[in-house]
Design an enzyme around this catalytic site. Structure first.
Site, short mmCIF file in Angstrom:
data_model
loop_
_atom_site.label_atom_id
_atom_site.label_comp_id
_atom_site.label_asym_id
_atom_site.label_seq_id
_atom_site.Cartn_x
_atom_site.Cartn_y
_atom_site.Cartn_z
N ARG A 56 0.84 -1.19 0.11
CA ARG A 56 0.01 -0.10 0.05
C ARG A 56 0.88 1.27 0.26
O ARG A 56 1.80 1.56 0.96
CB ARG A 56 -0.73 0.03 1.04
CG ARG A 56 -1.57 1.35 1.50
CD ARG A 56 -2.87 1.31 0.37
NE ARG A 56 -3.81 2.34 0.86
CZ ARG A 56 -3.61 3.80 0.57
NH1 ARG A 56 -2.52 4.12 -0.03
NH2 ARG A 56 -4.76 4.52 0.96
N ASP A 114 -3.93 8.73 -1.62
CA ASP A 114 -5.08 7.83 -1.78
C ASP A 114 -5.63 8.29 -3.20
O ASP A 114 -5.84 9.49 -3.54
CB ASP A 114 -5.89 8.57 -0.77
CG ASP A 114 -7.27 7.61 -0.28
OD1 ASP A 114 -7.22 6.54 -0.86
OD2 ASP A 114 -7.92 7.95 0.38
N GLU A 165 -11.36 5.37 -6.08
CA GLU A 165 -11.73 4.17 -5.98
C GLU A 165 -12.31 3.56 -7.38
O GLU A 165 -13.04 4.09 -7.82
CB GLU A 165 -12.64 4.02 -4.78
CG GLU A 165 -12.28 4.53 -3.74
CD GLU A 165 -11.43 3.41 -2.97
OE1 GLU A 165 -11.94 2.16 -2.92
OE2 GLU A 165 -10.27 3.81 -2.48
N ARG A 220 -1.67 -5.52 4.14
CA ARG A 220 -0.90 -5.30 3.00
C ARG A 220 0.12 -4.35 3.90
O ARG A 220 0.01 -4.05 5.07
CB ARG A 220 -1.69 -3.93 2.32
CG ARG A 220 -2.80 -4.60 1.54
CD ARG A 220 -3.44 -3.67 0.70
NE ARG A 220 -4.17 -2.65 1.66
CZ ARG A 220 -4.85 -1.41 1.08
NH1 ARG A 220 -5.26 -1.48 -0.05
NH2 ARG A 220 -5.56 -0.75 1.99
#
Length: 286
Positions: free
Chosen positions: A133, A138, A141, A181
């Site tokens: 990760r 971010d 999605e 992760r």
């Protein structure tokens, strides 16, 4: 006088005629030190000690530098505590802010010492890669768990694949998240120049935003520097910042979760059955 007088022998006071066994000579320290290299006992002890030390160093070196980490389950708390560095090849990119890395320790995965190879099939790579990760960012999605894809999710994923898939990377291991992760800071390796920090590249190109949830890791730059890079991309309207209406990935996930919770709490409408259904059908026909 009858007989001759013979004095008694006193063992505590020997006479000149009495002799004791000679005391063996003790070698001096110079004699010992001079003969150590020729003494087979000392040679054996020294050889055994040297072999043991080399074996111990070899085992320690192998565990620290050459032992391959198969997947996230093999990333120990000690590696995370000292924020260890690993290197490897990116074998897949499944989302806009994560990747899978095949760990390649030691010199034997590259020429001129290449004697080990990286699997190329899905079967060969199963359970052999580390889920990473990317720390501090971010990305929008993708569609999963029945939720639609967020705007710019496809573009961010395609950019990340084109940028790192099949590339050699260095990663600093930071933590392990709730999905098993490894949160890490990845750098794209370059032989003749400085390695390129992937999180800053993603922010600069507008492919992700700064991750602000609890427990976030921001690498060596810190939160302020990453926010600065994000602001520059926003002002230049690069990537996702060119969207007319932008929703952060964090807000999008929260909205999808709320929507899912509401739908689960809402009671399902039951279809009428029996004579009630018959009456309703007759009413509709009239």
């Amino acid at each position: 006088m009858s007989g001759s007088y013979s004095p008694q022998k006193d063992p505590q006071h020997p006479t000149q005629h009495q002799q004791f066994p000679p005391t063996p000579p003790y070698p001096s320290s110079s004699v010992w030190s001079g003969n150590l290299g020729e003494n087979p006992v000392f040679i054996g002890i020294g050889s055994a000690a040297g072999a043991s030390a080399l074996t111990l160093l070899g085992v320690m070196g192998y565990r620290r530098y050459w032992k391959r980490i198969k997947n996230a389950d093999y990333v120990t708390s000690e590696l995370l505590r000292r924020r260890a560095w690993i290197k490897g090849i990116v074998t897949s990119v499944g989302d806009g802010d994560n990747l899978r890395l095949y760990h390649t320790p030691g010199p034997f995965f590259r020429y001129p010492f290449k004697i080990r190879s990286i699997p190329t099939t899905q079967k060969g790579l199963r359970n052999e890669t580390i889920s990473i990760r990317i720390a501090g960012v971010d990305a929008p999605e993708n569609a999963h768990f029945g939720n639609p894809a967020q705007p710019h999710a496809k573009e961010s994923l395609e950019w990340l694949r084109a940028t790192i898939l099949g590339k050699r990377m260095r990663c600093q291991l930071l933590a392990k998240d709730q999905y098993n992760r490894i949160v890490a800071v990845p750098y794209i390796s370059r032989r003749l120049w400085w390695d390129r920090p992937l999180p800053l590249m993603m922010l600069k190109e507008g492919m992700a935003v700064v991750y602000k949830a609890g427990g976030a890791e921001y690498g060596p730059w810190g939160l302020d520097e990453m926010l600065k890079v994000e602001a520059e991309a926003r002002d230049a309207k690069r990537g996702l910042w060119a969207l007319r209406k932008f929703e952060s990935p964090g807000d999008f996930k929260a909205r999808m979760k709320l929507k899912s919770d509401v739908s689960e709490e809402r009671p399902e409408k039951k279809s009428p059955s029996g004579w009630i259904a018959l009456v309703k059908r007759l009413i509709r026909r009239t």
